[in-house]
Write an enzyme that holds these catalytic residues in place. Structure first.
Site, short mmCIF file in Angstrom:
data_model
loop_
_atom_site.label_atom_id
_atom_site.label_comp_id
_atom_site.label_asym_id
_atom_site.label_seq_id
_atom_site.Cartn_x
_atom_site.Cartn_y
_atom_site.Cartn_z
N LYS A 196 0.90 -1.33 0.12
CA LYS A 196 0.11 0.17 0.07
C LYS A 196 0.74 1.35 -0.03
CE LYS A 196 -4.11 -2.12 1.22
NZ LYS A 196 -5.33 -2.33 2.11
N ARG A 232 -3.41 -10.36 4.74
CA ARG A 232 -3.76 -10.25 3.16
C ARG A 232 -2.72 -9.73 2.37
NH1 ARG A 232 -5.97 -7.08 -0.57
NH2 ARG A 232 -7.48 -8.03 -1.99
N1 HH2 Z 1 -7.40 -4.26 0.41
C1 HH2 Z 1 -7.45 -4.32 -0.73
C2 HH2 Z 1 -8.87 -5.01 -1.30
N2 HH2 Z 1 -9.39 -5.71 -0.32
N3 HH2 Z 1 -9.89 -6.67 1.75
C3 HH2 Z 1 -9.47 -6.71 2.98
N4 HH2 Z 1 -10.15 -7.19 3.82
N5 HH2 Z 1 -8.68 -5.88 3.55
C4 HH2 Z 1 -7.74 -4.87 2.82
O1 HH2 Z 1 -6.75 -4.30 3.23
C5 HH2 Z 1 -8.19 -4.96 1.34
C6 HH2 Z 1 -9.11 -5.69 1.09
C7 HH2 Z 1 -6.72 -3.36 -1.88
O2 HH2 Z 1 -5.62 -4.04 -2.24
P1 HH2 Z 1 -5.67 -4.83 -3.61
O3 HH2 Z 1 -6.75 -5.75 -3.70
O4 HH2 Z 1 -4.49 -5.31 -4.09
O5 HH2 Z 1 -6.10 -3.58 -4.68
P2 HH2 Z 1 -7.19 -3.08 -5.70
O6 HH2 Z 1 -8.34 -3.11 -4.56
O7 HH2 Z 1 -6.64 -2.03 -6.48
O8 HH2 Z 1 -7.65 -4.49 -6.36
#
Ligand code: HH2
Length: 272
Positions: A196, A232
């Site tokens: 992040k 995660r």
């Molecule tokens: N962060 C993201 C997405 N889903 N779910 C939970 N429970 N906790 C988190 O911190 C979280 C999440 C964001 O990360 P990422 O999936 O890599 O990115 P994007 O939303 O751009 O697909």
């Protein structure tokens, strides 16, 4: 929990796993690397992301769920009831819900449920990064949701502070510093810091998402040692090592079903 983003626009790996064959192979690699859960998502929730319609989200997610079902526990990262239901019908058993609103689906289907703190839609959420006391406000929000879900009959409930969701870098660090406040609620805590943007400003020259592995491992280890029961991450192997270290020190949090001594007032508050 390994992250499998079947999206063109996720903040760190957008487009890499959009092709179903590539996504499935990546999921298999995460299983080999030691993931307990693979979290499959078809909509980015990065700050400013545009929503995806439900047919497209299902088209992205379901073939990957079907291909990996039975080989590892699967969660679906979605804010949509229809997508959550379809993914559970196809083999997912955990609903990772950044909107913290899908507990009725979990109650209906018997799936587990993750409630994450996100006070506004991703398209505008950074305008909502204002709190009097971010730790207390996040705790109270998550406690209220968890209690609603529990009252509705959901048996497996996780809470997640939503690192990076309508939070400044200072808010994120404050939530990590006081993770014991969430752990003290008795609900098992999930933390997602992986790659992040606040990690790119912790000291080294500004870093792109895929260069943030050392910062990710450091903060993941911190979260685990403070009592997070699940992390995660995009890079599963190093996170497995972090969780092993935390377990070895006896500090790692417990998963669901072991939250004896849950305290409706939020447990060991910071001042208490
Ligand atoms: N962060 C993201 C997405 N889903 N779910 C939970 N429970 N906790 C988190 O911190 C979280 C999440 C964001 O990360 P990422 O999936 O890599 O990115 P994007 O939303 O751009 O697909």
């Amino acid at each position: 929990m390994g992250v499998l983003n079947v999206t063109p626009d996720s903040f760190s790996d957008g487009g890499r796993w959009l092709d179903p064959a590539a996504a499935i192979a990546h999921g298999e690699q995460m299983i080999t690397d030691g993931a307990d859960i693979v979290d499959i998502g078809g909509e980015s929730t990065r700050p400013g992301a545009s929503p995806v319609d439900e047919a497209e989200e299902m088209r992205r997610v379901l073939p990957v769920v079907e291909a990996l079902a039975g080989r590892v526990r699967l969660s679906v990262d979605t804010r949509k009831e229809s997508v959550a239901r379809a993914a559970v019908a196809s083999g997912a058993s955990l609903i990772n819900d950044v909107s913290a609103s899908l507990w009725p689906v979990a109650a209906d289907t018997g799936a587990g449920w993750v409630a994450m703190h996100m006070p506004a839609d991703p398209s505008i959420m950074q305008e909502h990064a204002t709190y009097d006391d971010v730790v207390v406000e996040v705790r109270d929000y998550l406690l209220a949701r968890a209690e609603k879900a529990s009252g509705a009959g959901v048996e497996e409930i996780w809470i997640d502070p939503g690192i990076g969701f309508a939070k400044t870098a200072a808010h994120n660090l404050s939530l990590l510093r006081h993770l014991d406040v969430l752990v003290g609620t008795g609900w098992p805590v999930l933390v997602g810091v992986s790659r992040k943007s606040f990690l790119g400003r912790l000291g080294r020259a500004p870093l792109g998402p895929s260069d943030r592995l050392p910062e990710t491992v450091a903060t993941t280890t911190w979260a685990a040692v403070q009592g997070a029961a699940m992390v995660r991450v995009h890079d599963v192997g190093p996170a497995v090592m972090a969780m092993r270290l935390a377990r070895g020190t006896g500090r790692c949090g417990e998963g669901p079903g072991r939250g004896e001594g849950r305290d409706a007032a939020g447990g060991n508050g910071r001042e208490g």
